[in-house]
Structures are given as structure tokens and as C-alpha cells.
Enzyme design. Sequence first.
Site, PDB file in Angstrom:
ATOM      1  N   LYS A  82     -96.932 -90.919 116.608  1.00 55.16           N
ATOM      2  CA  LYS A  82     -95.938 -91.084 115.540  1.00 55.16           C
ATOM      3  C   LYS A  82     -96.514 -91.958 114.442  1.00 55.16           C
ATOM      4  CE  LYS A  82     -91.770 -90.399 113.939  1.00 55.16           C
ATOM      5  NZ  LYS A  82     -92.340 -90.218 112.587  1.00 55.16           N
ATOM      6  N   LYS A 118    -101.654 -91.827 112.361  1.00 55.73           N
ATOM      7  CA  LYS A 118    -101.555 -92.088 110.921  1.00 55.73           C
ATOM      8  C   LYS A 118    -102.526 -91.166 110.203  1.00 55.73           C
ATOM      9  CE  LYS A 118     -99.248 -95.238 108.416  1.00 55.73           C
ATOM     10  NZ  LYS A 118     -97.943 -95.832 108.722  1.00 55.73           N
ATOM     11  N   THR A 206     -86.544 -98.948 106.548  1.00 54.05           N
ATOM     12  CA  THR A 206     -87.648 -99.911 106.602  1.00 54.05           C
ATOM     13  C   THR A 206     -87.290-101.192 105.860  1.00 54.05           C
ATOM     14  OG1 THR A 206     -89.205 -98.051 106.635  1.00 54.05           O
ATOM     15  CG2 THR A 206     -90.105-100.239 106.222  1.00 54.05           C
ATOM     16  N   SER A 366     -86.781 -93.214 112.197  1.00 52.86           N
ATOM     17  CA  SER A 366     -87.413 -91.922 112.453  1.00 52.86           C
ATOM     18  C   SER A 366     -87.086 -91.432 113.860  1.00 52.86           C
ATOM     19  CB  SER A 366     -88.929 -92.036 112.287  1.00 52.86           C
ATOM     20  OG  SER A 366     -89.288 -92.086 110.923  1.00 52.86           O
TER      21      SER A 366
END
Length: 433
Positions: A82, A118, A206, A366
Amino acid sequence: MVEVAELNKKAHKKPLKGMMENVMNQFNHAADIINLHPNIRKILSITNNEIIVHFPVKMDNGEVEIFTGYRVQHNNALGPYKGGLRYHPTVDIDAARALAMWMTWKTSLAGLPYGGGKGGIQIDPSKYSTSELERITRRFTFALADNIGPEHDIPAPDVNTNSQTMAWISDTYMSTRPPAERSANLHVVTGKPAGSGGLEGRDRATGYGVFLTIKFWADKNKINLENKKFIVQGFGNVGYWASYFLEKEGAVLVAVQDAFGSIENQKGIDVESLFNYTKSNAGSIVGFPIANDTSNDTFFGIDCDILIPAALGNQITKDNAHDIKATLIAEGANGPINVEGEQILVENGVTIIPDILCNSGGVIGSYFEWLQNRNGELWQLEEVVAKLDKKLKESFNKVYEYSIKESMDMRTAAYCIAIERIEKAYVLRGIFP
């Protein structure tokens, strides 16, 4: 398209060198403290997979450009990989490795059933039209299609990508699946628009998480945030929402830096007014009439109580750490402080809420979106916020209490907790064959 303001123009061009060194130093420091098994240390010190793709895209003028994209999958002991996809000139394999490792620690610390990944494209998106960015994104998705998936690797927005980017990825990926499987692959990415499988409130998750960790820290230390001064580097999605909620709590925004410059007003900068100004000023804060333009080089030395670096990595170093007057730093970005800079800050008594805790609201949001898609549900904003509050409070309390009990800084405590959870998974499962 460019949603995340990052830093001044000079820094905007610098590669993110040293990020891998930073994350490895942090990892090894915590691994030494918890006496991590040598075999598991070997596994966690490297990435599982590193994908580099070169792909052609036809531009609006008919010419073809070749782009380079990356996806690094660090570890999946706890679940699917993720992590975000960023569009930035500094994207390279080393940066992707470091960011993927940080995601592994972040998802583990949050108690999520995920590993870390990533990636992104080495590109300055401001140089391309929206239609070109769509074609670049769709072609990148096609190139990655066999390496991502809703139960394997789940990308999300990051620097210079947003919900529109995720909608393009989701649509392209589903188009590559057999017709009977398409609807079951909606959760291949998170951070989608609310009208296209996205989660209500994911856009603010976030930044809201950054605010919450500051609030939790203040409550633990019996500090009132009313009239506390804060400065923010980066006024994109994270910086804006963190500022929005802090202002609601009575704190005062006194300075901001973005990719175009820096502004300051010690009497206070109205967050919503500045946000509206950037929308009519090509995303830039420069020239905001109720503040003065100030030097980029002295930004971190501005008088304040709280500093929120919400841009790129390695922004606070030995060259500017001594200038910082804030007593609290909340890391809205990933790896904004390098090892040398952190040593100076710790010696000066500055408290740091580490990135893998501070900005984890995004990946928690998420996870909620992924569950929502998986289960065919639609969650209301109030439900999302309540779940986010609960999850982040649990994470913060674990880190804070561990740091007090073991007499260590919060970053080391967060790493110890995260790595111990992964170690336990390996011990219980064993290592194949």
C-alpha cells in the site's frame, strides 16, 4: 492538476538524496533497541520487488515522449502493498525505495492489514496539459497492470496526484480485466472521487490526522492550542487541511511556504482566505495581500510554536535545524527531517511527531475506502471522521506511552512498535521454505 504545493523553487529542483540513508538509520536504530532477529532484519532491510517501466505517450502536438515510472514493493508480511504514486522530478528508484519502507512501518504502526509500496513518474506535471496527464497516467497504469491489484498492491494519491489521477488509474485498470471481474476491482486504488467509489472525507484525512496528533500531544501535555502560532511548509491538500482544523481550534497561522515562495504575517493569516487566493493565483501563495513575502532561506527560523513540514523529504537538515524556534514539529510530509537535522532538534529539546504516525490519517482513510469498496458499502462523513479519530487515538496513545515507558523519542517508539508487529508475523508464520 498540481494539487500539492511543496517547497520553494530552488528546493523544488533538488533530488531527494539521502532518504534511503535516513530510513535505514531509523530502522537500524530501532532494530538494535528491540534486538530484532538477524534473519528478519535481513528481510526488512531490502525490498521485495522493484519495477521500472519506460513508456511512450503522444503529446498534444503529435510528438511522442518517453516517460519513466517506478513502483517499489517493500514488504507484504501483513497484507497487500500500500502506498502512493507521486509525479515529481525527484522521483527515482532510491526515493521510491525509502518511501516504500516508510509505508511498511506506517501501515504496521496503524494496525492495518497492509504492507508498504511507493512509486510514481519522474515528471514535472506543471509542464503538461490535463489531457496529456490523463494519457500519461493511463499508459503508466497499463504498464503496471500486472504488478498492482486490489489484493496485491493498492496505489493512492501522493505529491502532485489527486482523486482525478486515481479515477483514471481505476478506470484503466478495470478496462484491462475480463468483463465479469471489472466491478470487483474498484478498490485497486484508493483516494478516488467520492462519486466514483471514493470515501467521503478522504481528501482531508491526512491533514486532519496531522491536526489530531498535534491535539492529542497538546492534551497529553495540558497545553491549550488557543493562540498558539504555527507555520506550514506546503499548502496543498495536507498543509491546507491541517491548517484549517488547527485554526478551528484557535491556533494562528503566521507563515506559509510553497513551491513559489514564502509569506508571513505575525498577526495571523486566514486559512480559508489564503486557500481561495491560491485557487485564483495558479496555486501560488505569493502576493497574498494580507501577508508579506519573506525569504525562503529563513522560513524555518520564523517565530512560532508549531512547525508543520508538509512538502517533500529532507527539508530540515544540519544547515537550518538550529534556526527552528518551534517547540513541536508535526511531520505532515514523509521524511522531512534528515538524521543530522533531527540530532540537532532533539538536543535542542524540540518534540517531533514522526511521519509514520503524524500523517498516517491518509492511509487509514485509504483502508476505510478499500473496505467500503470491498464490502459494497457507502459510509457517511460523520462515520468516517469518528473511525479516523478512534484509530489515530489508539496509534498515538501506543506511541506516546511507549516513548514515556522506555524513555525514548516518539520516532524511535513508533518504529519499535511497527517493527515488532512485523517480526511477530514472521515468527508465527515462519519463512518459506
